[in-house]
Write a protein that holds these residues in place. Structure first.
Motif, mmCIF file in Angstrom:
data_model
loop_
_atom_site.group_PDB
_atom_site.id
_atom_site.type_symbol
_atom_site.label_atom_id
_atom_site.label_comp_id
_atom_site.label_asym_id
_atom_site.label_seq_id
_atom_site.Cartn_x
_atom_site.Cartn_y
_atom_site.Cartn_z
ATOM 1 N N LYS A 20 7.423 -16.308 34.762
ATOM 2 C CA LYS A 20 7.216 -16.554 33.124
ATOM 3 C C LYS A 20 8.366 -17.303 32.574
ATOM 4 N N GLU A 21 9.322 -17.586 33.060
ATOM 5 C CA GLU A 21 10.560 -18.312 32.305
ATOM 6 C C GLU A 21 10.026 -19.722 32.587
ATOM 7 N N ASP A 22 9.809 -20.132 33.931
ATOM 8 C CA ASP A 22 9.518 -21.287 34.311
ATOM 9 C C ASP A 22 8.314 -21.783 33.668
ATOM 10 N N ALA A 23 7.328 -21.015 33.584
ATOM 11 C CA ALA A 23 5.853 -21.415 32.786
ATOM 12 C C ALA A 23 6.191 -21.499 31.369
ATOM 13 N N GLN A 24 7.218 -20.809 30.764
ATOM 14 C CA GLN A 24 7.739 -21.254 29.381
ATOM 15 C C GLN A 24 8.165 -22.527 29.474
ATOM 16 N N LYS A 25 8.803 -22.937 30.266
ATOM 17 C CA LYS A 25 9.616 -24.087 30.163
ATOM 18 C C LYS A 25 8.474 -25.376 30.234
ATOM 19 N N VAL A 26 7.478 -25.146 30.932
ATOM 20 C CA VAL A 26 6.416 -26.120 31.164
ATOM 21 C C VAL A 26 5.497 -25.990 29.888
ATOM 22 N N VAL A 27 5.447 -25.144 29.440
ATOM 23 C CA VAL A 27 4.573 -24.973 28.157
ATOM 24 C C VAL A 27 5.450 -25.726 27.176
ATOM 25 N N ASN A 28 6.804 -25.452 26.976
ATOM 26 C CA ASN A 28 7.506 -26.138 25.929
ATOM 27 C C ASN A 28 7.535 -27.495 26.121
ATOM 28 N N LEU A 29 7.655 -28.138 27.455
ATOM 29 C CA LEU A 29 7.481 -29.502 27.666
ATOM 30 C C LEU A 29 6.183 -29.892 27.250
ATOM 31 N N SER A 44 -1.173 -18.462 25.554
ATOM 32 C CA SER A 44 -1.053 -16.872 25.697
ATOM 33 C C SER A 44 -1.795 -16.573 27.044
ATOM 34 N N GLN A 45 -2.911 -17.391 27.313
ATOM 35 C CA GLN A 45 -3.361 -17.371 28.660
ATOM 36 C C GLN A 45 -2.647 -17.671 29.723
ATOM 37 N N ILE A 46 -1.797 -18.451 29.500
ATOM 38 C CA ILE A 46 -1.152 -19.166 30.610
ATOM 39 C C ILE A 46 0.134 -18.179 30.909
ATOM 40 N N LEU A 47 0.877 -17.835 29.853
ATOM 41 C CA LEU A 47 1.831 -16.910 29.994
ATOM 42 C C LEU A 47 1.580 -15.480 30.624
ATOM 43 N N ALA A 48 0.329 -14.980 30.123
ATOM 44 C CA ALA A 48 -0.136 -13.845 30.540
ATOM 45 C C ALA A 48 -0.572 -13.652 32.125
ATOM 46 N N LEU A 49 -0.217 -14.690 32.708
ATOM 47 C CA LEU A 49 -0.484 -14.978 34.233
ATOM 48 C C LEU A 49 0.702 -14.451 35.110
ATOM 49 N N TYR A 50 1.856 -14.410 34.220
ATOM 50 C CA TYR A 50 3.228 -14.084 34.891
ATOM 51 C C TYR A 50 3.771 -12.822 34.255
ATOM 52 N N PRO A 51 3.926 -12.004 34.976
ATOM 53 C CA PRO A 51 4.510 -10.704 34.703
ATOM 54 C C PRO A 51 5.766 -10.888 34.087
ATOM 55 N N SER A 52 6.261 -10.043 32.845
ATOM 56 C CA SER A 52 7.530 -9.748 32.316
ATOM 57 C C SER A 52 8.556 -9.466 33.338
ATOM 58 N N LYS A 53 9.784 -9.805 33.222
ATOM 59 C CA LYS A 53 10.829 -9.212 34.335
ATOM 60 C C LYS A 53 10.981 -7.807 33.831
ATOM 61 N N ALA A 54 11.300 -6.959 35.176
ATOM 62 C CA ALA A 54 11.602 -5.620 34.659
ATOM 63 C C ALA A 54 12.952 -5.545 34.350
ATOM 64 N N ALA A 55 13.103 -4.525 33.416
ATOM 65 C CA ALA A 55 14.557 -4.466 32.686
ATOM 66 C C ALA A 55 15.187 -3.709 33.498
#
Length: 55
Positions: A20-29, A44-55
């Motif tokens: 998800k972090e890499d996807a967010q970087k691409v979105v930001n670019l 939202s649809q793009i980022l929903a494809l990637y699960p958040s990191k487990a804490a």
């Protein structure tokens, strides 16, 4: 990944983002471009494809 074209002529490459972090970087670019056409819904649809990191 190299994928053959459906017409049987040639191929194309498909790229994957690792997380998800890499996807967010691409979105930001993409959003940094003056004529970006991404909507909040698209993001939202793009980022929903990637699960958040487990804490």
């Amino acid at each position: 990944m190299d994928e053959p074209n459906t017409d049987g002529i040639g191929s194309h490459y498909r790229y994957y983002l690792a997380n998800k972090e890499d996807a967010q970087k691409v979105v930001n670019l993409i959003l940094s471009y003056e004529n970006s056409l991404l909507t909040e819904s698209d993001i939202s649809q793009i980022l929903a494809l990637y699960p958040s990191k487990a804490a």
